[in-house]
Scaffold this motif. Structure first.
Motif, PDB file in Angstrom:
ATOM      1  N   SER B  30       0.803  -1.217   0.000  1.00  0.00           N
ATOM      2  CA  SER B  30       0.000   0.000   0.000  1.00  0.00           C
ATOM      3  C   SER B  30       0.838   1.271   0.000  1.00  0.00           C
ATOM      4  CB  SER B  30      -0.912   0.020   1.239  1.00  0.00           C
ATOM      5  OG  SER B  30      -0.130  -0.054   2.421  1.00  0.00           O
ATOM      6  N   ALA B  31       2.132   1.156   0.266  1.00  0.00           N
ATOM      7  CA  ALA B  31       2.975   2.352   0.357  1.00  0.00           C
ATOM      8  C   ALA B  31       4.114   2.281  -0.654  1.00  0.00           C
ATOM      9  CB  ALA B  31       3.545   2.509   1.767  1.00  0.00           C
ATOM     10  N   VAL B  32       4.420   3.434  -1.241  1.00  0.00           N
ATOM     11  CA  VAL B  32       5.529   3.558  -2.185  1.00  0.00           C
ATOM     12  C   VAL B  32       6.394   4.736  -1.758  1.00  0.00           C
ATOM     13  CG1 VAL B  32       6.178   4.160  -4.547  1.00  0.00           C
ATOM     14  CG2 VAL B  32       4.343   2.520  -4.137  1.00  0.00           C
ATOM     15  N   PHE B  33       7.707   4.514  -1.765  1.00  0.00           N
ATOM     16  CA  PHE B  33       8.675   5.517  -1.331  1.00  0.00           C
ATOM     17  C   PHE B  33       9.663   5.799  -2.463  1.00  0.00           C
ATOM     18  CE2 PHE B  33       7.751   5.201   3.231  1.00  0.00           C
ATOM     19  CZ  PHE B  33       7.083   3.994   3.269  1.00  0.00           C
ATOM     20  N   TRP B  34      10.124   7.038  -2.529  1.00  0.00           N
ATOM     21  CA  TRP B  34      11.196   7.419  -3.459  1.00  0.00           C
ATOM     22  C   TRP B  34      12.371   7.984  -2.661  1.00  0.00           C
ATOM     23  CZ3 TRP B  34      11.566   6.472  -8.573  1.00  0.00           C
ATOM     24  CH2 TRP B  34      10.396   6.178  -9.284  1.00  0.00           C
ATOM     25  N   TYR B  35      13.573   7.542  -3.030  1.00  0.00           N
ATOM     26  CA  TYR B  35      14.817   8.013  -2.426  1.00  0.00           C
ATOM     27  C   TYR B  35      15.798   8.396  -3.524  1.00  0.00           C
ATOM     28  CZ  TYR B  35      13.209   5.491   1.781  1.00  0.00           C
ATOM     29  OH  TYR B  35      12.488   5.041   2.853  1.00  0.00           O
ATOM     30  N   ARG B  36      16.731   9.262  -3.163  1.00  0.00           N
ATOM     31  CA  ARG B  36      17.830   9.617  -4.059  1.00  0.00           C
ATOM     32  C   ARG B  36      19.133   9.249  -3.350  1.00  0.00           C
ATOM     33  NH1 ARG B  36      18.154  15.758  -6.011  1.00  0.00           N
ATOM     34  NH2 ARG B  36      18.353  16.099  -3.763  1.00  0.00           N
ATOM     35  N   PHE B  49       3.916   7.722  -0.785  1.00  0.00           N
ATOM     36  CA  PHE B  49       2.481   7.599  -0.997  1.00  0.00           C
ATOM     37  C   PHE B  49       1.971   6.413  -0.178  1.00  0.00           C
ATOM     38  CE2 PHE B  49       2.057  10.360  -4.717  1.00  0.00           C
ATOM     39  CZ  PHE B  49       3.361  10.410  -5.180  1.00  0.00           C
ATOM     40  N   ARG B  50       0.740   6.563   0.274  1.00  0.00           N
ATOM     41  CA  ARG B  50       0.090   5.425   0.905  1.00  0.00           C
ATOM     42  C   ARG B  50      -1.317   5.338   0.342  1.00  0.00           C
ATOM     43  NH1 ARG B  50      -0.526   4.286   7.399  1.00  0.00           N
ATOM     44  NH2 ARG B  50      -1.664   2.318   7.232  1.00  0.00           N
ATOM     45  N   ASN B  51      -1.669   4.159  -0.137  1.00  0.00           N
ATOM     46  CA  ASN B  51      -2.955   3.983  -0.818  1.00  0.00           C
ATOM     47  C   ASN B  51      -3.146   5.048  -1.894  1.00  0.00           C
ATOM     48  OD1 ASN B  51      -3.671   1.738   0.794  1.00  0.00           O
ATOM     49  ND2 ASN B  51      -4.396   3.116   2.415  1.00  0.00           N
ATOM     50  N   ALA B  53      -2.286   8.023  -2.093  1.00  0.00           N
ATOM     51  CA  ALA B  53      -2.337   9.418  -1.681  1.00  0.00           C
ATOM     52  C   ALA B  53      -0.957   9.881  -1.230  1.00  0.00           C
ATOM     53  CB  ALA B  53      -3.344   9.599  -0.552  1.00  0.00           C
ATOM     54  N   PRO B  54      -0.559  11.098  -1.611  1.00  0.00           N
ATOM     55  CA  PRO B  54       0.713  11.629  -1.122  1.00  0.00           C
ATOM     56  C   PRO B  54       0.646  11.903   0.366  1.00  0.00           C
ATOM     57  CG  PRO B  54      -0.510  13.313  -2.335  1.00  0.00           C
ATOM     58  CD  PRO B  54      -1.280  12.051  -2.475  1.00  0.00           C
ATOM     59  N   ILE B  55       1.620  11.365   1.104  1.00  0.00           N
ATOM     60  CA  ILE B  55       1.619  11.496   2.556  1.00  0.00           C
ATOM     61  C   ILE B  55       2.691  12.466   3.043  1.00  0.00           C
ATOM     62  CG2 ILE B  55       1.870  10.269   4.749  1.00  0.00           C
ATOM     63  CD1 ILE B  55      -0.661   9.535   3.177  1.00  0.00           C
ATOM     64  N   ASP B  56       3.862  12.369   2.471  1.00  0.00           N
ATOM     65  CA  ASP B  56       4.992  13.161   2.953  1.00  0.00           C
ATOM     66  C   ASP B  56       5.920  13.441   1.781  1.00  0.00           C
ATOM     67  OD1 ASP B  56       7.354  14.134   4.097  1.00  0.00           O
ATOM     68  OD2 ASP B  56       7.291  12.743   5.783  1.00  0.00           O
ATOM     69  N   ASP B  57       6.041  14.695   1.422  1.00  0.00           N
ATOM     70  CA  ASP B  57       6.977  15.054   0.336  1.00  0.00           C
ATOM     71  C   ASP B  57       8.050  16.003   0.864  1.00  0.00           C
ATOM     72  OD1 ASP B  57       5.092  17.649  -1.461  1.00  0.00           O
ATOM     73  OD2 ASP B  57       5.631  17.402   0.644  1.00  0.00           O
ATOM     74  N   SER B  58       8.375  15.870   2.122  1.00  0.00           N
ATOM     75  CA  SER B  58       9.289  16.796   2.774  1.00  0.00           C
ATOM     76  C   SER B  58      10.704  16.767   2.189  1.00  0.00           C
ATOM     77  CB  SER B  58       9.351  16.522   4.272  1.00  0.00           C
ATOM     78  OG  SER B  58       9.772  15.195   4.517  1.00  0.00           O
ATOM     79  N   GLY B  59      11.064  15.722   1.498  1.00  0.00           N
ATOM     80  CA  GLY B  59      12.397  15.621   0.929  1.00  0.00           C
ATOM     81  C   GLY B  59      12.498  16.047  -0.521  1.00  0.00           C
ATOM     82  N   MET B  60      11.379  16.373  -1.097  1.00  0.00           N
ATOM     83  CA  MET B  60      11.369  16.736  -2.528  1.00  0.00           C
ATOM     84  C   MET B  60      11.894  18.159  -2.712  1.00  0.00           C
ATOM     85  SD  MET B  60      10.061  14.429  -4.676  1.00  0.00           S
ATOM     86  CE  MET B  60       8.830  14.979  -5.866  1.00  0.00           C
TER      87      MET B  60
END
Lengths: 113, 111
Positions: B30-36, B49-51, B53-60
């Motif tokens: 249910s959750a997808v994460f992006w890292y650099r 994202f979870r389900n 929906a964007p949950i936390d984009d604090s690192g973008m």
């Protein structure tokens, strides 16, 4: 702020020797704790995890880690390393029940022949 | 189970061009994460994202970077007007709980 610290950027050990990679965490309460390994040009793979209970947890390929609440640590150990263990190891933590994981800076392990 | 799939594995763009990176999470997660990941900065959290929906984009980064998850089977990370400092390995991970499972990454090189 929540954080994970791996004080050793690089560790070199001889093949067959024992290994300890250090990890300290700063979290309110007891977090979930993880160790991941990253081989050259690959993604991270989960080695082991701690949620609760026995503070010593076993992982794949003979790795184990010990949780210490008093020391806020989760050190990774292996009794006898192999050259194929050369990789980068990441310690990580998340709050209980949480999804977002905080990663340490990683420790590059080199196993010499 | 094919694991997390990321495409392309390598991408080379010219400065100022757009790059779109794709991630297919493990089915049922249910959750997808992006890292650099770079040599200098190490592993940096970007967004999750979870389900869908964007949950936390604090690192973008505030400009040029955007992420979407239009359906449960894929997520995209788009970088507009790429710059040499965007060169990195971009890792996607998925989870159904605290443990994350990572894809092999996309190595982006901006010339």
């Amino acid at each position: 702020a929540q954080s994970v610290t791996q004080p050793d950027a690089r560790v070199t050990v001889s093949e067959g020797a024992s290994l300890q990679l250090r990890c300290k965490y700063s979290y309110s309460g007891t977090p979930y704790l993880f160790w991941y390994v990253q081989y050259q040009r690959q993604g991270l793979q989960l080695l082991l995890k701690y949620y609760s209970g026995d503070p010593v947890v076993q992982g794949v390929n003979g790795f184990e880690a010990e949780f210490s609440k008093s020391d806020s640590s989760f050190h990774l150990r292996k009794a006898s390393v192999h050259w194929s263990d050369s990789a980068v190891y990441f310690c990580a933590a998340s709050r209980t029940g949480g999804y977002k994981v905080v990663f340490g800076s990683g420790t590059r392990l080199l196993v010499s022949p | 189970n094919a694991g997390v799939i990321q495409t392309p594995r390598h991408k080379v763009t010219g400065k100022g061009q757009e790059a779109t990176l794709w991630c297919e999470p493990i089915s049922g997660h249910s959750a997808v994460f992006w890292y650099r990941q770079t040599i200098v900065q190490g592993l940096e959290f970007l967004t999750y994202f979870r389900n869908q929906a964007p949950i936390d984009d604090s690192g973008m980064p505030k400009e040029r970077f955007s992420a979407q998850m239009p359906n449960q089977s894929h997520s995209t990370l788009k970088i507009q007007s790429t710059q040499p400092q965007d060169s990195a390995v971009y890792l996607c991970a998925s989870s159904s709980g605290p443990e994350q499972y990572f894809g092999p990454g996309t190595r982006l090189t901006v010339l």
